[in-house]
Enzyme design. Sequence first.
Site, PDB file in Angstrom:
ATOM      1  N   HIS A   9       0.833  -1.214   0.000  1.00 51.29           N
ATOM      2  CA  HIS A   9       0.000   0.000   0.000  1.00 51.29           C
ATOM      3  C   HIS A   9       0.866   1.262   0.000  1.00 51.29           C
ATOM      4  O   HIS A   9       1.583   1.503   0.968  1.00 51.29           O
ATOM      5  CB  HIS A   9      -0.877  -0.051   1.254  1.00 51.29           C
ATOM      6  CG  HIS A   9      -1.836   1.068   1.395  1.00 51.29           C
ATOM      7  ND1 HIS A   9      -1.887   1.862   2.519  1.00 51.29           N
ATOM      8  CD2 HIS A   9      -2.794   1.522   0.564  1.00 51.29           C
ATOM      9  CE1 HIS A   9      -2.850   2.745   2.385  1.00 51.29           C
ATOM     10  NE2 HIS A   9      -3.425   2.573   1.208  1.00 51.29           N
ATOM     11  N   HIS A  51      -0.619  11.038  -2.010  1.00 50.30           N
ATOM     12  CA  HIS A  51      -1.899  10.612  -1.444  1.00 50.30           C
ATOM     13  C   HIS A  51      -2.821  11.741  -0.999  1.00 50.30           C
ATOM     14  O   HIS A  51      -3.994  11.780  -1.372  1.00 50.30           O
ATOM     15  CB  HIS A  51      -1.674   9.674  -0.252  1.00 50.30           C
ATOM     16  CG  HIS A  51      -2.957   9.241   0.384  1.00 50.30           C
ATOM     17  ND1 HIS A  51      -3.555   9.941   1.413  1.00 50.30           N
ATOM     18  CD2 HIS A  51      -3.781   8.201   0.119  1.00 50.30           C
ATOM     19  CE1 HIS A  51      -4.690   9.347   1.749  1.00 50.30           C
ATOM     20  NE2 HIS A  51      -4.848   8.281   0.987  1.00 50.30           N
TER      21      HIS A  51
HETATM   22  O1  G3P Z   1      -6.690   1.473  -2.865  1.00 51.65           O
HETATM   23  C1  G3P Z   1      -6.797   1.166  -1.533  1.00 51.65           C
HETATM   24  C2  G3P Z   1      -6.477   2.338  -0.651  1.00 51.65           C
HETATM   25  O2  G3P Z   1      -5.294   2.924  -1.101  1.00 51.65           O
HETATM   26  C3  G3P Z   1      -7.585   3.354  -0.647  1.00 51.65           C
HETATM   27  O3  G3P Z   1      -7.445   4.303   0.335  1.00 51.65           O
HETATM   28  O4  G3P Z   1      -6.816   6.497   1.194  1.00 51.65           O
HETATM   29  O5  G3P Z   1      -5.158   4.661   1.216  1.00 51.65           O
HETATM   30  O6  G3P Z   1      -5.801   5.751  -0.905  1.00 51.65           O
HETATM   31  P1  G3P Z   1      -6.241   5.354   0.457  1.00 51.65           P
HETATM   32 MG    MG Z   2      -4.666   4.580  -2.337  1.00 44.31          MG
END
Ligand code: G3P
Ligand code: MG
Length: 250
Positions: A9, A51
């Site tokens: 992630h 992000h």
């Molecule tokens: O794609 C999964 C996750 O990345 C979505 O939430 O806020 O971490 O981008 P976020």
């Molecule tokens: Mg994400």
Amino acid sequence: MHLPRIIAHRGASAVAPENTLAAFRAAAAAGAQWVEFDVALTSDGRPVVFHDDRLDRTSDGTGLLAETSFETLKHLDAGSWFAPTFAGEMIPTLEEVLETLETLALGFNMEIKPDLGREVATAHTALTITAADWPEASAPPLISSFSRIAVAVARDEQPQWPRSLLFDRRPLDWREIGQELKLTGFGANQQHLDRDQVAELKDAGFRLTAYTVNTVERAQILFAWGVDAVFTDTPGTMVPACATFGTGHQ
Ligand code: G3P
Ligand code: MG
């Protein structure tokens, strides 16, 4: 679609500053096959991997990314906030990330993260660059977004690429939107997911990814329910621990 069980992630974001080239290298070093990253536009329309709406948390800049020019952004430090050893790490362009992932032989899930009003422009720009840069022989990326508009652009511009709609809580119209956007699957907040929801989504033929899962115990529960893959900040522990679960749906 080949979907590994574990997707790093924002890279290996527990051990390196998220969404930087260092985080993607760390993900590869941890044994991840895929990474997830977020793409957004600068004020002058350059796609960068970042992000938050604001620059403040993960760089030494301040203010909104959408109101910051690429020229300004390229001088920011996106590593020092995490640890002094990452000083000088920059906010990467989408092109730089794609090149790095190709070198590292990493597959990816590109999350389109548009600011309000630039959903079409963000999706179109990100998809165009990815289509030009990504070798045709390689496995296609997974395209995702919380924005239905962005996913619709993916459906229309790269219909052959798998795509998923992200949600925090499952929307009431998930069946209808799944059909309308011709979704491969959904990406769910694991905190609000339950066994029945997973069963319904899977019975309807959708792949299911879940974010963000940083313990092996939780991942194993989700896999047992039928979740295909989880996003984790800690691929270093999750990849070896979940190896016996094999791959998600082919
Ligand atoms: O794609 C999964 C996750 O990345 C979505 O939430 O806020 O971490 O981008 P976020
Ligand atoms: Mg994400």
